[in-house]
Design an enzyme around this catalytic site. Structure first.
Site, mmCIF file in Angstrom:
data_model
loop_
_atom_site.group_PDB
_atom_site.id
_atom_site.type_symbol
_atom_site.label_atom_id
_atom_site.label_comp_id
_atom_site.label_asym_id
_atom_site.label_seq_id
_atom_site.Cartn_x
_atom_site.Cartn_y
_atom_site.Cartn_z
ATOM 1 N N ASP A 166 -5.117 30.438 111.862
ATOM 2 C CA ASP A 166 -6.625 30.800 109.764
ATOM 3 C C ASP A 166 -6.270 29.180 109.468
ATOM 4 O O ASP A 166 -7.711 29.252 109.385
ATOM 5 C CB ASP A 166 -7.167 31.849 109.258
ATOM 6 C CG ASP A 166 -6.764 32.925 110.342
ATOM 7 O OD1 ASP A 166 -7.141 33.127 111.175
ATOM 8 O OD2 ASP A 166 -6.966 34.231 110.166
ATOM 9 N N LYS A 224 -13.956 33.618 105.046
ATOM 10 C CA LYS A 224 -14.175 33.425 106.463
ATOM 11 C C LYS A 224 -14.502 35.389 106.787
ATOM 12 O O LYS A 224 -13.742 36.210 106.164
ATOM 13 C CB LYS A 224 -13.044 33.623 107.354
ATOM 14 C CG LYS A 224 -12.141 33.297 107.496
ATOM 15 C CD LYS A 224 -11.964 35.048 108.354
ATOM 16 C CE LYS A 224 -10.312 35.081 108.544
ATOM 17 N NZ LYS A 224 -10.478 37.035 109.322
#
Length: 297
Positions: free
Chosen positions: A137, A10
């Site tokens: 996350d 990401k």
């Protein structure tokens, strides 16, 4: 029998950070974008839980039960009252300790792989709840695409993306500890009233339109000053990427990987070459976004 899951890295196109909470975490407005760099996590029945790893910087990956992939297997097994007797093999391609959620990706990948291997029938909601327990996350690594993360980043709202964005990632020597970067953020903001984190309307609109020029103008990372304080050499990498033709550059998450938004694949190649030639980073990677989340292969 084994199950392999591919899971993306990401980049945070916005990371707005609030003041430290009593529990030590920070409220966030964290705009995640999954990018096409992937780890593959394979789980196979075994006599006991063990973890192996191959790929770039694999030597830096812990192979004990502190590894998020191992923790994911243990968490799912505990909910089902079974032993986490699996061999977890991680094929790394996401930079290690680079601010691109490589460890979180492995946790999400192992969770989905074990759920498939064991046939536990856990719902998406249950998997996301386990992800949130593992780390801030990890839920996004399971979901992929684009999302706004609030709370400490684990409460996700899917976002629309209207096009493809092109990135160059400059990988630094060594990693940066996420807790250390947050600690430096707190130190730098001591005595300052930190505003509540809010997602940028301009940035969300740029994502929805697929407008790279507008997205470049709206990129932001409140952790970047802390990362630069701990690793001043990152300023040279950012300057080199911008000088080479990137529309914008920023530290990815807690760093030390730096991310550069470029208009197309040709510019990505030239910026990547210039960054390597600058000597300000160890290696470079190019990728596109958005990318799908964790998926069984």
């Amino acid at each position: 029998m084994s199950v392999t899951v591919r899971v993306p890295a990401k980049v945070n196109v916005q990371l707005a950070v609030g003041a430290a909470r009593p529990d030590g975490f920070h409220d966030l407005a964290n705009v995640f974008l999954a990018v096409g760099l992937y780890d593959e996590v394979t789980v196979t029945p075994a006599d006991e839980l063990r973890v192996t790893c191959e790929g770039p910087d694999a030597a830096q990956v812990p192979l004990d039960r502190t590894n998020l992939a191992a923790r994911a297997a243990v968490a799912l097994a505990a909910r089902r009252g079974i032993e986490p007797a699996v061999h977890i093999h991680i094929a790394k391609d996401i930079p290690v300790a680079g601010g691109m959620a490589g460890g979180s990706a492995d946790g999400a990948g192992a969770l989905l792989a074990c759920n498939t291997l064991w046939g536990t029938g856990a719902s998406r909601a249950e998997l996301l709840a386990i992800c949130a327990e593992l780390g801030s996350d990890v839920p996004f690594s399971l979901v992929g695409g684009a999302a706004l993360g609030t709370g400490r980043g684990e409460q996700l709202t899917a976002l629309e993306v209207g096009g493809t964005f092109h990135w160059v990632f400059a990988v630094a020597d060594g990693g940066l500890s996420t807790p250390a970067v947050y600690g430096e953020f707190d130190r730098l903001n001591e005595g300052i009233e930190v505003p509540e984190p809010v997602a940028s309307e301009d940035l969300l609109a740029a994502l929805a339109k697929g407008d790279a020029t507008a997205l470049a103008a709206a990129l932001s990372n409140d952790l970047q000053p802390a990362a630069l304080s701990l690793r001043p050499s990152l300023a040279d990498t950012l300057a080199a990427g911008r000088a080479a033709g990137a529309r914008a550059g920023l530290v990815s998450g807690s760093g030390p990987t730096t991310a550069f938004l470029v208009p197309d694949t040709e510019t990505a190649a030239s910026v990547a070459g210039a960054l390597l030639a600058s000597g300000t980073c160890r290696t470079v990677r190019t990728a596109e976004s958005p990318a799908v989340g964790a998926a069984v292969l």
